[in-house]
Design an enzyme around this catalytic site. Structure first.
Site, PDB file in Angstrom:
ATOM      1  N   LYS A   1      16.592  -1.803   3.827  1.00  0.00           N
ATOM      2  CA  LYS A   1      15.500  -1.629   2.848  1.00  0.00           C
ATOM      3  C   LYS A   1      15.488  -0.203   2.303  1.00  0.00           C
ATOM      4  O   LYS A   1      15.288   0.011   1.100  1.00  0.00           O
ATOM      5  CB  LYS A   1      14.148  -1.953   3.500  1.00  0.00           C
ATOM      6  CG  LYS A   1      13.941  -3.441   3.699  1.00  0.00           C
ATOM      7  CD  LYS A   1      12.546  -3.758   4.181  1.00  0.00           C
ATOM      8  CE  LYS A   1      12.405  -5.252   4.419  1.00  0.00           C
ATOM      9  NZ  LYS A   1      11.191  -5.597   5.132  1.00  0.00           N
TER      10      LYS A   1
ATOM     11  N   ASN B   1     -14.033  -5.826   1.887  1.00  0.00           N
ATOM     12  CA  ASN B   1     -13.166  -7.010   1.812  1.00  0.00           C
ATOM     13  C   ASN B   1     -13.904  -8.267   2.271  1.00  0.00           C
ATOM     14  O   ASN B   1     -13.774  -9.335   1.672  1.00  0.00           O
ATOM     15  CB  ASN B   1     -11.907  -6.805   2.669  1.00  0.00           C
ATOM     16  CG  ASN B   1     -10.815  -6.103   1.879  1.00  0.00           C
ATOM     17  OD1 ASN B   1     -10.987  -5.795   0.700  1.00  0.00           O
ATOM     18  ND2 ASN B   1      -9.693  -5.844   2.510  1.00  0.00           N
TER      19      ASN B   1
ATOM     20  N   VAL C   1       0.835  -1.207   0.000  1.00  0.00           N
ATOM     21  CA  VAL C   1       0.000   0.000   0.000  1.00  0.00           C
ATOM     22  C   VAL C   1       0.872   1.259   0.000  1.00  0.00           C
ATOM     23  O   VAL C   1       0.728   2.129  -0.859  1.00  0.00           O
ATOM     24  CB  VAL C   1      -0.954  -0.011   1.226  1.00  0.00           C
ATOM     25  CG1 VAL C   1      -1.681   1.329   1.348  1.00  0.00           C
ATOM     26  CG2 VAL C   1      -1.968  -1.141   1.095  1.00  0.00           C
TER      27      VAL C   1
ATOM     28  N   LYS D   1     -14.160  -0.267   4.418  1.00  0.00           N
ATOM     29  CA  LYS D   1     -13.030  -1.102   4.008  1.00  0.00           C
ATOM     30  C   LYS D   1     -13.212  -2.556   4.492  1.00  0.00           C
ATOM     31  O   LYS D   1     -13.103  -3.505   3.718  1.00  0.00           O
ATOM     32  CB  LYS D   1     -11.737  -0.485   4.569  1.00  0.00           C
ATOM     33  CG  LYS D   1     -10.502  -1.337   4.454  1.00  0.00           C
ATOM     34  CD  LYS D   1      -9.962  -1.385   3.049  1.00  0.00           C
ATOM     35  CE  LYS D   1      -8.969  -2.493   2.898  1.00  0.00           C
ATOM     36  NZ  LYS D   1      -7.821  -2.240   2.145  1.00  0.00           N
TER      37      LYS D   1
ATOM     38  N   GLY E   1     -11.816 -22.343  -5.716  1.00  0.00           N
ATOM     39  CA  GLY E   1     -10.388 -22.684  -5.715  1.00  0.00           C
ATOM     40  C   GLY E   1      -9.970 -23.242  -4.376  1.00  0.00           C
ATOM     41  O   GLY E   1     -10.783 -23.834  -3.659  1.00  0.00           O
TER      42      GLY E   1
ATOM     43  N   CYS F   1      -5.008  -9.614   3.308  1.00  0.00           N
ATOM     44  CA  CYS F   1      -6.206  -8.819   3.613  1.00  0.00           C
ATOM     45  C   CYS F   1      -7.434  -9.645   3.987  1.00  0.00           C
ATOM     46  O   CYS F   1      -7.953  -9.515   5.090  1.00  0.00           O
ATOM     47  CB  CYS F   1      -6.526  -7.910   2.442  1.00  0.00           C
ATOM     48  SG  CYS F   1      -5.311  -6.615   2.245  1.00  0.00           S
TER      49      CYS F   1
ATOM     50  N   LEU G   1      -6.467  -1.241  -3.196  1.00  0.00           N
ATOM     51  CA  LEU G   1      -5.661  -1.860  -4.257  1.00  0.00           C
ATOM     52  C   LEU G   1      -5.430  -3.348  -4.011  1.00  0.00           C
ATOM     53  O   LEU G   1      -5.401  -3.801  -2.868  1.00  0.00           O
ATOM     54  CB  LEU G   1      -4.328  -1.132  -4.432  1.00  0.00           C
ATOM     55  CG  LEU G   1      -3.312  -1.083  -3.289  1.00  0.00           C
ATOM     56  CD1 LEU G   1      -2.515  -2.366  -3.181  1.00  0.00           C
ATOM     57  CD2 LEU G   1      -2.374   0.084  -3.511  1.00  0.00           C
ATOM     58  N   ARG G   2      -5.289  -4.080  -5.106  1.00  0.00           N
ATOM     59  CA  ARG G   2      -4.968  -5.507  -5.030  1.00  0.00           C
ATOM     60  C   ARG G   2      -3.512  -5.711  -5.417  1.00  0.00           C
ATOM     61  O   ARG G   2      -3.020  -5.033  -6.318  1.00  0.00           O
ATOM     62  CB  ARG G   2      -5.822  -6.313  -6.028  1.00  0.00           C
ATOM     63  CG  ARG G   2      -7.264  -6.446  -5.657  1.00  0.00           C
ATOM     64  CD  ARG G   2      -8.079  -6.864  -6.849  1.00  0.00           C
ATOM     65  NE  ARG G   2      -8.005  -5.862  -7.917  1.00  0.00           N
ATOM     66  CZ  ARG G   2      -8.540  -6.006  -9.122  1.00  0.00           C
ATOM     67  NH1 ARG G   2      -9.148  -7.113  -9.447  1.00  0.00           N
ATOM     68  NH2 ARG G   2      -8.443  -5.045 -10.018  1.00  0.00           N
TER      69      ARG G   2
ATOM     70  N   LEU H   1     -16.059 -14.932  -8.090  1.00  0.00           N
ATOM     71  CA  LEU H   1     -16.926 -16.113  -7.993  1.00  0.00           C
ATOM     72  C   LEU H   1     -16.179 -17.359  -8.453  1.00  0.00           C
ATOM     73  O   LEU H   1     -16.805 -18.357  -8.788  1.00  0.00           O
ATOM     74  CB  LEU H   1     -18.167 -15.925  -8.878  1.00  0.00           C
ATOM     75  CG  LEU H   1     -19.430 -15.327  -8.246  1.00  0.00           C
ATOM     76  CD1 LEU H   1     -20.610 -15.505  -9.185  1.00  0.00           C
ATOM     77  CD2 LEU H   1     -19.761 -15.945  -6.890  1.00  0.00           C
TER      78      LEU H   1
HETATM   79  C1  UDX Z   1      -7.758  -7.701  -1.611  1.00  0.00           C
HETATM   80  C2  UDX Z   1      -8.865  -6.763  -2.138  1.00  0.00           C
HETATM   81  O1  UDX Z   1      -9.315  -7.227  -3.420  1.00  0.00           O
HETATM   82  C3  UDX Z   1      -8.372  -5.330  -2.226  1.00  0.00           C
HETATM   83  O2  UDX Z   1      -9.436  -4.473  -2.631  1.00  0.00           O
HETATM   84  C4  UDX Z   1      -7.866  -4.909  -0.841  1.00  0.00           C
HETATM   85  O3  UDX Z   1      -7.348  -3.590  -0.873  1.00  0.00           O
HETATM   86  C5  UDX Z   1      -6.790  -5.869  -0.351  1.00  0.00           C
HETATM   87  O4  UDX Z   1      -7.306  -7.203  -0.357  1.00  0.00           O
HETATM   88  P1  UDX Z   1      -5.564  -8.880  -2.594  1.00  0.00           P
HETATM   89  O5  UDX Z   1      -5.490  -9.569  -1.268  1.00  0.00           O
HETATM   90  O6  UDX Z   1      -4.339  -8.244  -3.140  1.00  0.00           O
HETATM   91  O7  UDX Z   1      -6.690  -7.719  -2.560  1.00  0.00           O
HETATM   92  O8  UDX Z   1      -6.038  -9.983  -3.665  1.00  0.00           O
HETATM   93  P2  UDX Z   1      -7.388 -10.387  -4.419  1.00  0.00           P
HETATM   94  O9  UDX Z   1      -7.142 -10.298  -5.869  1.00  0.00           O
HETATM   95  O10 UDX Z   1      -8.560  -9.681  -3.889  1.00  0.00           O
HETATM   96  O11 UDX Z   1      -7.463 -11.942  -4.038  1.00  0.00           O
HETATM   97  C6  UDX Z   1      -7.591 -12.379  -2.687  1.00  0.00           C
HETATM   98  C7  UDX Z   1      -7.662 -13.891  -2.613  1.00  0.00           C
HETATM   99  O12 UDX Z   1      -8.889 -14.361  -3.127  1.00  0.00           O
HETATM  100  C8  UDX Z   1      -6.580 -14.623  -3.413  1.00  0.00           C
HETATM  101  O13 UDX Z   1      -6.110 -15.707  -2.638  1.00  0.00           O
HETATM  102  C9  UDX Z   1      -7.302 -15.102  -4.648  1.00  0.00           C
HETATM  103  O14 UDX Z   1      -6.725 -16.240  -5.226  1.00  0.00           O
HETATM  104  C10 UDX Z   1      -8.661 -15.406  -4.058  1.00  0.00           C
HETATM  105  N1  UDX Z   1      -9.760 -15.405  -5.051  1.00  0.00           N
HETATM  106  C11 UDX Z   1     -10.085 -14.260  -5.703  1.00  0.00           C
HETATM  107  C12 UDX Z   1     -10.475 -16.572  -5.279  1.00  0.00           C
HETATM  108  O15 UDX Z   1     -10.216 -17.632  -4.684  1.00  0.00           O
HETATM  109  N2  UDX Z   1     -11.520 -16.526  -6.163  1.00  0.00           N
HETATM  110  C13 UDX Z   1     -11.873 -15.396  -6.828  1.00  0.00           C
HETATM  111  O16 UDX Z   1     -12.839 -15.438  -7.614  1.00  0.00           O
HETATM  112  C14 UDX Z   1     -11.127 -14.227  -6.605  1.00  0.00           C
END
Ligand code: UDX
Length: 429
Positions: free
Chosen positions: A35, A208, A11, A204, A253, A260, A153-154, A250
């Protein structure tokens, strides 16, 4: 404007760099000399596509300053963002120790009027603690407003998400702070939600948690589809076509991971508990999530019987593609469960192996996907990296001891693999 970020994780570093790219003068403050020295040379502590180039560009332009010192950055800044980690403690609550300790350092260095804003996800109520600290340590003539500006953000798409968010949330009652924060975010074209600190924080957590809930829902439907002999992927495709539901998040997995969703779902449950509310909905979201890891092991046993002495190749270690982040990655649980059953694990990941090595896992690492498949009784795809989509399965088949594959992200065409002679098992299929 002059802006300071405390923290250079996903972030802090991404948002700081994007704000520098908008032409702001940006300080990024860390606490590890190595770092910060590396960052000054453009060497990043995290992997994020496109970030290295953007950091170098803004370092070159003199708009990004990496430092260990709170002075002069904090005193010169219009806005100071707190973007440090809030990892979960054993109770599920967020660990606020870093947030509170940096608040003290910020407070001591305040001068004139400054907005102090949290980007870190902190539980509702933290604002009062931080404001109290700032108030008690700040110099007499310094003035500040406190705001919550949560980040959505992701990892893996962090720069694009920062440039094109669905909304900007600004949580503060102070009109002057609202105006400055709106101006700072002006180059980003997105709707702005102005609200209180408490509401901003809960937006937030709730966003999430809803996404995590969607994933657990998809995983539960996938499981039911397997039991009923339906095609879960088609079911979810059909469900997601309803615009009120939407097709994103959706995909079934091995369960969500990362820094997060697991933490924020736990924190939401814990916030409810503190107020006497048992959030059973999210307790189920968590249970379904962790059951998905166990499901992979059950499928492995169904294929191989006793796993003792069996060689299993794991494709992908990071919690999702395009990141080297191993925090709460499904791969860790799956590997440990397989090892408990006596399996011998060899794993490969395009980027995350160095981070995986910091976790005590009794496994061997392969140099690529083919090396990983060599002599394996079973190959399990855990992370859907693009490079795994292009695997030459004819070659893989000649390398494996037995052509068994569990595709935990449903990235392969089952019919194709079956034609090639593989025993294919997906999720929900
Ligand atoms: C997430 C939120 O999307 C973001 O808005 C927030 O700021 C931080 O947390 P992030 O953790 O980077 O972001 O990843 P994200 O792409 O959201 O995926 C989270 C997890 O869900 C991953 O392990 C991903 O593999 C899993 N996932 C995602 C699924 O299993 N199925 C899906 O359809 C989507």
């Amino acid at each position: 404007m002059t802006v300071t970020f405390i923290g250079h994780g996903y972030v802090g570093l991404v948002t700081a760099t994007v704000f520098a790219d908008f032409g702001n003068n940006v300080y990024v403050i860390g606490h590890t000399k190595e770092k910060i020295d590396n960052l000054k040379k453009g060497i990043l502590p995290i992997y994020e596509p496109g970030l290295s180039e953007l950091v170098k560009k803004n370092l070159g332009a003199g708009r990004l300053n990496f430092t260990l010192d709170y002075s002069p950055g904090v005193a010169e800044s219009d806005v100071v963002f707190i973007a440090v980690g809030t990892p979960p403690i054993s109770t599920g609550d967020a660990d606020l120790s870093t947030v509170l300790s940096v608040a003290e350092k910020i407070g001591k260095n305040l001068k004139n009027y400054t907005i102090v804003a949290t980007k870190s996800t902190v539980p509702t109520g933290t604002n009062k603690k931080v404001q109290k600290i700032l108030e008690s340590v700040k110099p007499k003539n310094a003035d500040f407003s406190y705001a919550s500006v949560p980040e959505f953000l992701r990892e893996g798409t962090a720069i694009d998400d920062t440039l094109h968010p669905d909304r900007i949330v600004i949580g503060t009652n102070d009109k002057r702070a609202q105006e400055i924060l709106i101006k700072l975010h002006e180059p980003i074209k997105a709707p702005v939600v102005i609200t209180t600190f408490e509401t901003a924080e809960l937006i937030k957590y709730s966003a999430n948690s809803f996404l995590a809930l969607k994933i657990s829902y998809a995983n539960a439907i996938a499981k039911l589809s397997e039991l009923l002999g339906a095609d879960g992927v088609k079911v979810l495709d059909g469900v997601g076509m309803d615009k009120r539901i939407g097709n994103l998040f959706l995909s079934p997995g091995p369960g969500y991971g990362g820094s997060c969703f697991p933490k924020d779902v736990r924190a939401l449950i814990s916030l409810g508990k503190d107020k006497g509310y048992t959030f059973t909905l999210f307790e189920d979201v968590e249970n379904i999530n962790y059951q998905m890891r166990r499901e992979i092991v059950i499928k492995s046993r169904n294929i191989l019987g006793d796993l003792s002495g069996k060689r299993i190749g794991i494709l992908g270690l990071s919690f999702k593609p395009n990141t080297d982040d191993m925090r709460d990655s499904p791969a860790i649980d799956i590997i440990n469960l397989l090892i408990n059953d006596g399996a011998e694990i060899v794993a490969y990941d395009p980027i995350a192996i160095e981070n995986a090595k910091k976790i005590p896992l009794s496994i061997n690492y392969a140099k690529d996907e083919y090396d990983c498949a060599k002599d394996a009784d079973l190959l399990i795809l855990v992370t859907d990296w693009n490079e795994f989509k292009k695997i030459d399965f004819k070659k893989i088949k000649t390398l494996m001891k037995k052509p068994n594959i569990i595709d935990s992200r449903n990235i392969y065409d089952p019919e194709n693999l079956k034609k090639l002679g593989f025993n294919y098992v997906g999720v929900g299929r």
